[in-house]
Every structure is written in structure tokens, then in C-alpha cells.
Design a protein around this motif. Structure first.
Motif, PDB file in Angstrom:
ATOM      1  N   ASN A   1     -21.213   6.182 -33.280  1.00 57.91           N
ATOM      2  CA  ASN A   1     -20.697   6.660 -31.995  1.00 57.91           C
ATOM      3  C   ASN A   1     -21.789   7.208 -31.080  1.00 57.91           C
ATOM      4  O   ASN A   1     -21.489   7.920 -30.117  1.00 57.91           O
ATOM      5  CB  ASN A   1     -19.628   7.736 -32.232  1.00 57.91           C
ATOM      6  CG  ASN A   1     -18.306   7.150 -32.672  1.00 57.91           C
ATOM      7  OD1 ASN A   1     -17.500   6.705 -31.862  1.00 57.91           O
ATOM      8  ND2 ASN A   1     -18.082   7.113 -33.983  1.00 57.91           N
ATOM      9  N   GLY A   2     -23.036   6.856 -31.384  1.00 55.25           N
ATOM     10  CA  GLY A   2     -24.139   7.222 -30.493  1.00 55.25           C
ATOM     11  C   GLY A   2     -24.841   8.514 -30.813  1.00 55.25           C
ATOM     12  O   GLY A   2     -25.665   8.988 -30.018  1.00 55.25           O
ATOM     13  N   GLY A   3     -24.550   9.104 -31.981  1.00 55.68           N
ATOM     14  CA  GLY A   3     -25.146  10.383 -32.326  1.00 55.68           C
ATOM     15  C   GLY A   3     -26.652  10.341 -32.479  1.00 55.68           C
ATOM     16  O   GLY A   3     -27.367  11.252 -32.026  1.00 55.68           O
ATOM     17  N   ILE A   4     -27.167   9.292 -33.098  1.00 56.96           N
ATOM     18  CA  ILE A   4     -28.612   9.193 -33.301  1.00 56.96           C
ATOM     19  C   ILE A   4     -29.330   8.971 -31.971  1.00 56.96           C
ATOM     20  O   ILE A   4     -30.374   9.575 -31.702  1.00 56.96           O
ATOM     21  CB  ILE A   4     -28.938   8.092 -34.321  1.00 56.96           C
ATOM     22  CG1 ILE A   4     -28.513   8.551 -35.723  1.00 56.96           C
ATOM     23  CG2 ILE A   4     -30.429   7.743 -34.299  1.00 56.96           C
ATOM     24  CD1 ILE A   4     -28.700   7.518 -36.803  1.00 56.96           C
ATOM     25  N   ASP A   5     -28.748   8.130 -31.133  1.00 49.88           N
ATOM     26  CA  ASP A   5     -29.332   7.919 -29.795  1.00 49.88           C
ATOM     27  C   ASP A   5     -29.424   9.236 -29.032  1.00 49.88           C
ATOM     28  O   ASP A   5     -30.451   9.547 -28.420  1.00 49.88           O
ATOM     29  CB  ASP A   5     -28.483   6.923 -29.000  1.00 49.88           C
ATOM     30  CG  ASP A   5     -28.635   5.495 -29.507  1.00 49.88           C
ATOM     31  OD1 ASP A   5     -29.763   5.116 -29.851  1.00 49.88           O
ATOM     32  OD2 ASP A   5     -27.631   4.776 -29.564  1.00 49.88           O
ATOM     33  N   ALA A   6     -28.324   9.993 -29.055  1.00 50.14           N
ATOM     34  CA  ALA A   6     -28.300  11.265 -28.332  1.00 50.14           C
ATOM     35  C   ALA A   6     -29.323  12.245 -28.899  1.00 50.14           C
ATOM     36  O   ALA A   6     -30.034  12.925 -28.146  1.00 50.14           O
ATOM     37  CB  ALA A   6     -26.899  11.874 -28.397  1.00 50.14           C
ATOM     38  N   LEU A   7     -29.423  12.299 -30.222  1.00 48.02           N
ATOM     39  CA  LEU A   7     -30.371  13.230 -30.844  1.00 48.02           C
ATOM     40  C   LEU A   7     -31.818  12.868 -30.525  1.00 48.02           C
ATOM     41  O   LEU A   7     -32.640  13.748 -30.247  1.00 48.02           O
ATOM     42  CB  LEU A   7     -30.173  13.242 -32.363  1.00 48.02           C
ATOM     43  CG  LEU A   7     -29.116  14.204 -32.900  1.00 48.02           C
ATOM     44  CD1 LEU A   7     -28.977  14.029 -34.402  1.00 48.02           C
ATOM     45  CD2 LEU A   7     -29.475  15.635 -32.566  1.00 48.02           C
ATOM     46  N   LEU A   8     -32.133  11.597 -30.571  1.00 47.71           N
ATOM     47  CA  LEU A   8     -33.506  11.190 -30.263  1.00 47.71           C
ATOM     48  C   LEU A   8     -33.853  11.486 -28.807  1.00 47.71           C
ATOM     49  O   LEU A   8     -34.990  11.866 -28.503  1.00 47.71           O
ATOM     50  CB  LEU A   8     -33.694   9.703 -30.585  1.00 47.71           C
ATOM     51  CG  LEU A   8     -33.679   9.345 -32.078  1.00 47.71           C
ATOM     52  CD1 LEU A   8     -33.745   7.840 -32.280  1.00 47.71           C
ATOM     53  CD2 LEU A   8     -34.843  10.022 -32.821  1.00 47.71           C
TER      54      LEU A   8
END
Length: 449
Positions: free
Chosen positions: A282-289
Motif C-alpha cells: 500500500n505504498g508504505g516503503i515508498d513513503a518511508l524512503l
């Protein structure tokens, strides 16, 4: 049944005042001496004086205590008068009870504040926002221990607050104040559904105390909520969509002061591989990076640490390990470490992630070395010899970099990593096991020495 031998002894305000008066009348002590003697005598007897107004009867006395004055005014306040005055009284009470070390919250609780606030709170209409918010803030300030929490429960407090939150779900101030009162027993009242509703509410503005409430609900607390229960709560949160809603919040909180709280809340929900993968999907890694990139550019160490810690949790999933690397995570982490090369706490978090990414994978370990992980470890160990947690993380990372990758082993030994690991092993008992394992996986025969 007799009371437990470790039961806390208490005393009423009236009995305390009478003891002070007896010291003056029967023993001829002056007021200050009689007060001090009463306090010392009761303390030696193991009596809990929390909530007692310690003053000399007749010299100002209990009624001059600002907390008691505030409560007396609230008790006497006519219900048909302007609620703005009630709001000011509750704001005053909240301010008094929030002073650390003052004992005011205990005084308020002992004199019926919890019951009074619950009673008044149930009568204030949702449209009367100012009074309602002030009442909830006062409620939060007086709930300071197990006894006050149990009184709150017995007075119907949980149901009252949940009803307020349901009615005020579109009001940011009510949500912030209401969730600040949140405690673990609210799970029985379907608070998870209310949290999801609040997270998905339209409009601008973050709900700081909502994130804090999630953290509180998913943290074992004073043996009433066990780790197994918390794990079940987290799975339930994820199942109904709270993890996905938190990811969406994270994406909108990139420049918000609530980013740290949102990240901590999401980490509390990420309790197993399935949830970690769902967060990534759900895009969590993208947001964290992106958060990690921004924290480096803005010099925000707090955000950097918390986001790295959450990324470490997500990296526990083997699927997510590959996703992080494919999205350039290793290079971005090394860049972050370079920006915060003067902060061992950030370096610790960065090396912890790389250690997890490199675990049991020669290919990922090779890519980590290519990104500069080996140089990072050596430079950090050399620069911060006294930073135990960082030194341990460096040893663990080195172990994972070399355990199944002979090429990495050769590179690190040629670059002089051995002396730094041995120094850490010698100087820090806390790091000894990790350092020993690193020396062993580097192929050094005397790793136990």
C-alpha cells in the motif's frame, strides 16, 4: 478474606487534619512542627499520602488549595449558566493537574474529580465544543494511576468518551482531546472501528493523540494487557484496514510534526510478515524512503531515527527486503548516514536496517558492500568507540555482510576491520557476543580470544 499484606495504607483528609491538630493541642507543637511530625510519622508507618493536602488546619487549610477551589466551583456551578465559565474552570484544573511533581492530580482524584468530570462530560452537548474539549483535557490530566483509571471505568467514563468521539468525529479538537483519554479497556467498545473512521475522516489536520492512542493500545501495560493480547489487537487493527489508513496518513504527514507519531503507530501495528507485506503493497516503503530522504535534507534526526526503525520492522519480511533494495534503499540509507555522520544514534538505525537486509543473502550482502556499508561500519566504529549500541549494530551488520560472502570477508579484512571489532569486544561487555560472532564469520581462528 484478609487483605493482602502488601496493601497500601491510606488516610482521609479529615484524619490527617485531626492528627496535625492533636500535635498542636495535646503536644504543644507549633503549626509547622506539628505538620512535619504528622507527615514523618505517617510516612514511617507506610501510609500513602498521595492526594492529601498537607497544610495546617486553620491556616489557609484545604479550602485554599487551588485544586480544591476549582473542584468546589465546578460542583456548585449552575447547569443553566454559560458553559464558557465551565470551560475556563476545566482548563484551570487541567493546567494544575499537569504540573509534574505537584501531586495535584492525586489531590483532584481523591476529592472526586474523576466522578465529577464524568458526570459533567455526559451532560455537555457535542455542539458545545469549547466546554467539551476543556472537559476532556481535564479528564486526561486527572487519570494518572491505576486507581484513577478504575474510578473512571466505574463512573462509565469509557462509554462517555466513546460516545463523544463518535459524535465529534469531524471535529479535530474533540478527536485530539478525546483520544488523549484513551486507555486499553476501550477495545471492548469497538474503539478500533472508531479509530479507522477518524483516520479516514476528510479534511486537513493530523490527529496527534490518535496516533498516540494506537501506540498505547498496542503496548503491554502494567500487566493488565499482555503481549499476546496486544498482538491480537494489532492483527485486528490491520484486518479492518487501520494499517492501510496509517500508510495513507504517513504519506500526507511528510512535512508534519505528527510524522514521528504516525510512524511509531504504524510500527506498533506491523506485528507479522503478512501485515508488513500489506504495508509495503500500500505504498508504505515508498513513503518511508521519501521521509528518509527528506529528513536527511532537512537535518531532522528524530524523523530519520523513527523512519529507519519502522523500515527495519518492515524489512523483517523477505519480500520487503527485495523491494527496499530495488527502490534504491541501500544507496539512500548510505546517503542518510553521510548526512548524519556526527550522530551515532542515526548510524545505529541505518546499520540495523542493512544488517537485516543482508541476512542470509550473499546477493543482498554484495549489494550492501557496493553501496558502501563496509566503509560505513569501519568509519563509524573508529569515530564513536564509546557508542555501545552503535558498535553492536556495526558488529551485527559486519557478521551478516560476510557470513555467506567470502568476497566481502576479504574486502573488510583488507580494510582493517579486525582491529576495530577486537577493540569493541575488549571495551564493551554489551557488544562481546556480537563482536565474537563477527570475528568468527570473518574466518579468524582466534575469535574467542
Amino acid at each position: 478474606m484478609s487483605p493482602p499484606t502488601n496493601a497500601v495504607r491510606t488516610i482521609s483528609q479529615e484524619a490527617f487534619d485531626e492528627l496535625v491538630k492533636e500535635n498542636m493541642d495535646d503536644l504543644g507543637m507549633d503549626p509547622a512542627e506539628s505538620l512535619q511530625d504528622a507527615i514523618e510519622t505517617l510516612t514511617l508507618q507506610g501510609v500513602d499520602l498521595s492526594g492529601i493536602v498537607t497544610c495546617v488546619p486553620g491556616e489557609g487549610g484545604v479550602d485554599d488549595n487551588p485544586v480544591i477551589q476549582c473542584l468546589n466551583k465546578l460542583k456548585a456551578f449552575p447547569k443553566d449558566q454559560n458553559l464558557d465559565s465551565v470551560a475556563r474552570l476545566f482548563e484551570n484544573l487541567a493546567e494544575l493537574c499537569s504540573v509534574q511533581g505537584s501531586g495535584n492530580a492525586a489531590i483532584a482524584t481523591k476529592n472526586g474529580a474523576v466522578e465529577l468530570i464524568c458526570s459533567l462530560c455526559s451532560e455537555i452537548q457535542i455542539e458545545q465544543e469549547k466546554a467539551l474539549v476543556s472537559t476532556l483535557k481535564a479528564m486526561s490530566s486527572v487519570l494518572h494511576d491505576l486507581q484513577s483509571t478504575e474510578t473512571f471505568r466505574a463512573s462509565g467514563g469509557p462509554s462517555i468518551v466513546v460516545n463523544i468521539l463518535n459524535g465529534g468525529v469531524q471535529n479535530l479538537d474533540i478527536l485530539n482531546s478525546g483520544f488523549a483519554v484513551l486507555k486499553d479497556e476501550f477495545m471492548e467498545l469497538k474503539i478500533d472501528e472508531l479509530i479507522l473512521h477518524a483516520l479516514n475522516r476528510p479534511g486537513e489536520g493530523s490527529i496527534q493523540s490518535l496516533y498516540d492512542a494506537i501506540r498505547v493500545l498496542l503496548t503491554p501495560d502494567d500487566n493488565r494487557v499482555l503481549a499476546s493480547q496486544v498482538y491480537g489487537y494489532a492483527r485486528k487493527f490491520a484486518k479492518i484496514g487501520i494499517a492501510e489508513a496509517l500508510v495513507a496518513s504517513l504519506q500526507t504527514e511528510l512535512s508534519s510534526p505528527s510524522l514521528v507519531s504516525a510512524s511509531i503507530a504504524l510500527k506498533a501495528v506491523a506485528v507479522n510478515d503478512e501485515i508488513c507485506r500489506s504495508i509495503a503493497e500500500n505504498g508504505g516503503i515508498d513513503a518511508l524512503l521519501r521521509c528518509i530522504d527528506d529528513s536527511g535534507e532537512q537535518g531532522n534526526k528524530s524523523v530519520a531515527r523513527v523512519c529507519c526503525s519502522l523500515l527495519s520492522k518492515l524489512a523483517g519480511s523477505d519480500t520487503n527486503k527485495n523491494v527496499i533494495i530495488e527502490k534504491g534503499g541501500l544507496d539512500r540509507l548510505i546517503k542518510l548516514a553521510a548526512r548524519f555522520s556526527d550522530d551515532p544514534s542515526v548510524l545505529h538505525e541505518v546499520m540495523s536496517i542493512i544488517s537485516i537486509l543482508s541476512l542470509r543473502s550473499p546477493e543482498r550482502a554484495a549489494r550492501a558492500m557496493e553501496a558502501g556499508s563496509g566503509d560505513l561500519a569501519i568509519q563509524a566504529m573508529q569515530k564513536f568507540p564509546a557508542a555501545q549500541q552503535m558498535q553492536k549494530s556495526a558488529c551485527l551488520m559486519i557478521r551478516n555482510l560476510v557470513a555467506r560472502n567470502p568476497e566481502n570477508r576479504t574486502i573488510l579484512l583488507n580494510n582493517g576491520v579486525e582491529k576495530h571489532i577486537r577493540k569493541t569486544k575488549q571495551n564493551h561487555e554489551f557488544c562481546r557476543e556480537a563482536a565474537t560472532d563477527a570475528l568468527r564469520d570473518l574466518g579468524l581462528d582466534d575469535y574467542n580470544s
